[in-house]
Design a protein around this motif. Structure first.
Motif, PDB file in Angstrom:
ATOM      1  N   SER A   1       0.955  -1.257   0.088  1.00 23.92           N
ATOM      2  CA  SER A   1       0.043   0.124  -0.004  1.00 23.92           C
ATOM      3  C   SER A   1       0.972   1.179   0.095  1.00 23.92           C
ATOM      4  O   SER A   1       0.401   2.196  -0.381  1.00 23.92           O
ATOM      5  N   ILE A   2       1.964   1.065   0.656  1.00 21.25           N
ATOM      6  CA  ILE A   2       2.908   2.205   0.443  1.00 21.25           C
ATOM      7  C   ILE A   2       3.256   2.584  -0.981  1.00 21.25           C
ATOM      8  O   ILE A   2       3.251   3.541  -1.297  1.00 21.25           O
ATOM      9  N   CYS A   3       3.744   1.532  -1.720  1.00 17.79           N
ATOM     10  CA  CYS A   3       4.083   1.645  -2.732  1.00 17.79           C
ATOM     11  C   CYS A   3       3.196   2.183  -3.652  1.00 17.79           C
ATOM     12  O   CYS A   3       3.224   3.036  -4.682  1.00 17.79           O
ATOM     13  N   GLU A   4       1.924   1.586  -3.610  1.00 13.38           N
ATOM     14  CA  GLU A   4       0.635   2.049  -4.498  1.00 13.38           C
ATOM     15  C   GLU A   4       0.340   3.687  -4.141  1.00 13.38           C
ATOM     16  O   GLU A   4       0.015   4.109  -5.283  1.00 13.38           O
TER      17      GLU A   4
ATOM     18  N   PRO B   1      17.991   8.582   3.980  1.00 11.57           N
ATOM     19  CA  PRO B   1      16.898   7.918   4.700  1.00 11.57           C
ATOM     20  C   PRO B   1      16.274   6.962   4.264  1.00 11.57           C
ATOM     21  O   PRO B   1      16.029   6.561   2.925  1.00 11.57           O
ATOM     22  N   ILE B   2      15.748   5.909   5.021  1.00  9.31           N
ATOM     23  CA  ILE B   2      14.812   4.962   4.763  1.00  9.31           C
ATOM     24  C   ILE B   2      13.345   4.844   5.501  1.00  9.31           C
ATOM     25  O   ILE B   2      13.078   4.036   5.962  1.00  9.31           O
ATOM     26  N   ASP B   3      13.026   6.219   5.501  1.00  8.90           N
ATOM     27  CA  ASP B   3      11.881   6.255   6.543  1.00  8.90           C
ATOM     28  C   ASP B   3      10.708   5.700   6.052  1.00  8.90           C
ATOM     29  O   ASP B   3       9.875   5.325   7.081  1.00  8.90           O
ATOM     30  N   MET B   4      10.573   5.065   5.065  1.00  9.05           N
ATOM     31  CA  MET B   4       9.426   4.287   4.586  1.00  9.05           C
ATOM     32  C   MET B   4       9.095   3.105   5.477  1.00  9.05           C
ATOM     33  O   MET B   4       7.911   2.656   5.795  1.00  9.05           O
TER      34      MET B   4
ATOM     35  N   LEU C   1      11.472   2.114   0.445  1.00 10.42           N
ATOM     36  CA  LEU C   1      10.656   1.100   0.067  1.00 10.42           C
ATOM     37  C   LEU C   1      10.962  -0.200   0.046  1.00 10.42           C
ATOM     38  O   LEU C   1      10.284  -1.332   0.403  1.00 10.42           O
ATOM     39  N   ILE C   2      12.180  -0.569  -0.754  1.00 10.21           N
ATOM     40  CA  ILE C   2      12.873  -1.817  -0.849  1.00 10.21           C
ATOM     41  C   ILE C   2      12.943  -2.448   0.547  1.00 10.21           C
ATOM     42  O   ILE C   2      12.711  -3.668   0.826  1.00 10.21           O
TER      43      ILE C   2
END
Lengths: 353, 516
Positions: free
Chosen positions: B176-179, B247-250, B221-222
């Motif tokens: 859902s984050i990706c979408e 950052p990898i905040d996702m 994301l990954i």
């Protein structure tokens, strides 16, 4: 649960693990030619590249290249769901990686999930589901075909996943999912001829907000399934079709000499136009020879498979043997000529809260 | 089957939970973290999100505004829209009267509505609820009764969206984050579509018991997708090659349990590579993997080093090859959009040399991200960034327990060095794939899969060619996922009018070892 002596726990191998007696290996010839082999002491493996002795494999790392009696070679790979899909015994139509990956992502399958599916079929998706839910979750797989269920159980034994999957013989369309699953399941996958018949029991089994997926090749099936899902028990209906396009890659020779004396191209070729093939060192890949297709496989340069290699290569209009005065040698990618046009529609919905 | 495995998946949002708010059926997607002061703004109405605490994911709320205040009120499940739509469709098909209707008598002169906007404003001031306003609008519409059931439904929906917006609280997942990003700000995730992300996880065999190496510039994301799949039963190392950690905040948008949060760590690429090399110091333990790596580099340098020579010498050309490779990393001057975006994610230009940063302070990390957001404020594509930041900050306020993204310990790095990673995921469109592959493939254990994502096909094709020429991998494939969504309705099923033309490309394969 039953565990084999070499506990494979989800199939991932750390480090350069060494092949042992009893291990399942994927014998890799080409991308289209692989085979699952269980290594046994004094065992033999025969293919068109020759005769291989299992004893020669034991103690070698996964991923190594082994040579047979006739000098041909194969690679021995560690099993993964992705490879298993390519080598398993087809007892039914199976799901392939694109659909599988989409289903796993959309059903949000992760360790700890309890997942139900029907039918088990050949266990292609089941293997991926088991890998994804382990070690704390579980897959309950149902098939109405006794022998098929038994064969699938044997496969899960072989792939080391049997403690993460339970295969039960049951007609889900006729009887629905068992009552004891009511409100316990994180995701349901249906691959049934009449999935709409199972929807009421799916609604009962799913936990609030949990997703269901139904895979059907025909739009008529999708239509009826969506009608069955259009109740207050479900929301977020979405239907997708996913496909995978594969590219073949090779070095191509593109002439730049139009036989014109001092035309535009003089400006260009000062720098980049006239170039030797980038791959100069070990390969004599001159345009006049035949631009070699390194399709999926270096292995294919082995003896017998040359023919189909050529078929896949681009037919070039240029006459061979004619040395072109100036050419470019770009790496080009072209979609493979044949692709799966349609597998099935994937319909998703979530249990309303 | 007497004992059923119980699911371990959390069902309700709590204080500190990260949630994805779906406003008006996908019109707007927004991330938020639930704590006492978090708010949501729809149009010009602002409301507190406290009402969501303790509610199950999937719950639907209506934003009810009265006078100066607005609140979210949970709707019963059967009012979430699908049912009404279904009934409307039935009505449409069954009622002859409705069937006969069409818009031949429609005069588009803007006179059908008797209520003026002043009237509506007055009603709002008097505290009339959104629903009542809709009823009044319908009652005062001259044309409503003459509309077909379809257009009536459409009209109602439009008004409902405006005067009584609905908010669906979703559990954030990598998908859902990706979408959400793909719709709102696809650059931020390098134009990686959800089906491509899904395919990457399968191709790289990411799951429990995996040790995943990630090199990405897609904002996390990954790393998030891998963390979700590994679920704390393995490790994810999100490597970086820049002086400041991008950052990898996702990752923080997911509600990770403690074990999973701890399993997500970061390490400078340089350290990982150095440790891997010294782990295979030939003096102690000659291992085929190193020889293989060395061999391929030699081939690449066009040197024929006899295999019998000392292994120390064997490693030398490898180093050379690598240093050369490092220099060829594309530099920041590229005017390309994705490269530029990837830089702004990092909040700074990408330096050419990799460098080591020990235990970089996380707050500092956040600041650099904030700076990046501020720097981009003018670009008009910030909303998700802001939310991301707000969600990340909210976490600091309200969440105890470990957070993802700490620096890897030296024992982690030692373990990876001696065992090798079991999966490699690369999604750094600003880097040249072949350079990345040469340097990172040796970090994998033999027979482990790798996937490289790019929105561009050509660099992957070049890399694929090299991989095959140098016999570094098998099952090498360059693929492009295709995904089409369908509208399915009785007698009206067809593909959506709009579809995404590209979700990116993947190059995948399995690392092989050729023992001498």
């Amino acid at each position: 649960m039953r565990r084999k002596k070499n506990d494979r726990d989800g199939e991932v191998r750390k480090g350069d693990k060494l092949i042992q007696d009893g291990d399942l290996v994927i014998v890799y010839e080409t991308y289209k030619q692989m085979k699952a082999v269980t290594v046994t002491k004094n065992g033999e493996f025969q293919n068109r590249y020759g005769l291989f002795m299992h004893n020669d494999w034991i103690g070698k790392p996964f991923g190594c290249k082994v040579t047979g009696k006739k000098g041909g070679f194969v690679h021995l790979l560690a099993p993964s769901p992705q490879l298993w899909t390519l080598v398993l015994t087809h007892r039914t139509q199976i799901l392939y990686i694109m659909d599988i990956s989409f289903v796993l992502a959309y059903l949000e399958v992760r360790p700890g999930c309890v997942v139900m599916e029907s039918g088990t079929g050949s266990g292609s998706l089941t293997t991926a589901l088991a890998r994804a839910t382990a070690p704390t979750g579980h897959v309950y797989s149902f098939d109405f075909h006794e022998q098929r269920a038994e064969a699938a159980r044997k496969d899960f034994e072989r792939t080391g996943l049997s403690s993460f999957v339970t295969v039960t013989v049951r007609d889900i369309q006729g009887e629905g999912f068992p009552e004891e699953f009511a409100n316990e399941v994180d995701a349901v996958f249906l691959d049934l001829p009449q999935p709409w018949l199972a929807i009421p029991s799916v609604a009962k089994s799913l936990r609030a907000d949990s997703p269901v997926c139904s895979f059907s090749p025909c739009m008529e099936q999708v239509q009826r399934t969506c009608e069955a899902l259009t109740t207050k028990e479900f929301r977020d209906l979405r239907t997708f079709e996913v496909l995978l396009r594969t590219y073949e890659v090779h070095e191509e020779c593109l002439g730049t000499d139009l036989g014109l004396d001092d035309s535009v191209n003089n400006d260009n070729d000062s720098e980049s136009a006239v170039r030797s093939p980038r791959s100069s060192p070990p390969h004599k890949r001159l345009c006049s020879v035949e631009s070699k297709v390194i399709d999926s496989e270096e292995d294919q340069t082995q003896v017998s498979s040359k023919d189909n290699l050529m078929e896949k290569g681009p037919k070039k209009g240029r006459s061979r043997g004619e040395q072109l005065p100036s050419s470019l040698y770009p790496i080009v990618a072209r979609p493979e000529a044949e692709a799966k046009g349609h597998t099935g529609y994937l319909t998703f919905a979530r249990r309303a809260v | 089957m007497s004992v059923i495995s119980k699911s371990t998946i959390q069902n309700c949002a709590e204080v500190g939970s990260s949630v994805l708010l779906d406003i008006n059926d996908g019109d707007k997607m927004t991330f938020a973290r639930l704590h006492s002061t978090s708010t949501l703004k729809v149009g010009n109405i602002k409301c507190n999100l406290e009402a969501l605490v303790g509610q199950p994911y999937g719950a639907v709320f209506e934003l009810q505004s009265e006078r100066n205040s607005a609140k979210l009120v949970r709707l019963p499940s059967d009012s979430s829209g699908t049912k009404e739509k279904h009934q409307q469709n039935e009505a449409d098909q069954n009622s002859e009267e409705v069937k006969g209707r069409d818009n031949r008598a429609l005069v588009d002169d803007n006179k059908a509505q008797n209520l003026s906007s002043d009237d509506i404003d007055r009603m709002k001031r008097e505290g009339v609820s959104g629903r009542e306003i809709i009823e009044a609008l319908v009652a005062n519409s001259a044309s409503f009764e003459t509309k077909t059931a379809f257009s009536q439904e459409k009209y109602m929906k439009k008004k409902q969206k405006k005067y009584a917006p609905r908010v669906l609280m979703r559990r954030p997942s990598a998908r859902s984050i990706c979408e959400a990003y793909f719709v709102k700000d696809p650059r931020k995730i390098g134009f990686c579509r959800m089906d491509t992300l899904a395919l990457m996880m399968s191709l790289a065999n990411v799951g429990p018991k995996s040790d995943v190496l990630v090199l990405e510039s897609l904002g996390g994301l990954i790393t998030a997708a891998a963390a979700e799949r590994v679920g704390g039963h393995g490790s994810i190392c999100s490597a970086y090659y820049t002086t400041k950690r991008p950052p990898i905040d996702m990752v923080r948008l997911l509600n990770l349990d403690d074990a999973t949060a701890v399993s997500v760590v970061r390490a400078p690429l340089e350290k990982l590579v150095a440790a891997r090399r010294s782990a295979f110091n030939p003096k102690e333990k000659p291992v085929p993997a190193v020889l293989e790596g060395g061999k391929s580099a030699q081939v690449q340098n066009g040197r024929a080093v006899p295999k019998q020579e000392g292994q120390i010498e064997n490693l030398a050309p490898v180093r050379n090859g690598r240093e050369e490779a490092k220099v060829s990393v594309p530099h920041q001057d590229s005017s390309d959009s994705v490269t530029a975006d990837a830089k702004s994610i990092g909040g700074e230009a990408v330096p050419m040399e990799m460098s080591v940063l020990h235990n970089m302070d996380v707050d500092h990390d956040d600041k650099s991200n904030k700076a990046a957001v501020e720097a981009r404020e003018g670009d008009g594509c910030v909303p998700l960034d802001k939310e991301l930041n707000a969600a990340a900050e909210g976490e600091e306020k309200s969440v105890k327990g470990p957070r993802p993204g700490n620096e890897a310990t030296s024992s982690d790095i030692q373990r990876w060095a001696s065992q090798g990673f079991s999966s490699l995921l690369v999604a750094a469109p600003e880097l040249e794939p072949w350079t990345v592959t040469q340097n990172l493939l040796p970090l994998l254990s033999s027979s482990s899969p790798f996937v490289i994502y790019s929105p561009y096909q050509q660099p992957l094709a070049d890399c694929m060619y090299q991989l095959q020429k140098n016999n570094m991998a098998v099952a090498v494939q360059l693929t492009e996922p295709w995904c089409r969504e369908y509208q399915v309705l009785p007698l009206r099923s067809h593909p959506h009018m709009q579809m995404s033309a590209t979700g990116g490309f993947t190059l995948s394969g399995i690392r092989i070892t050729n023992p001498v």
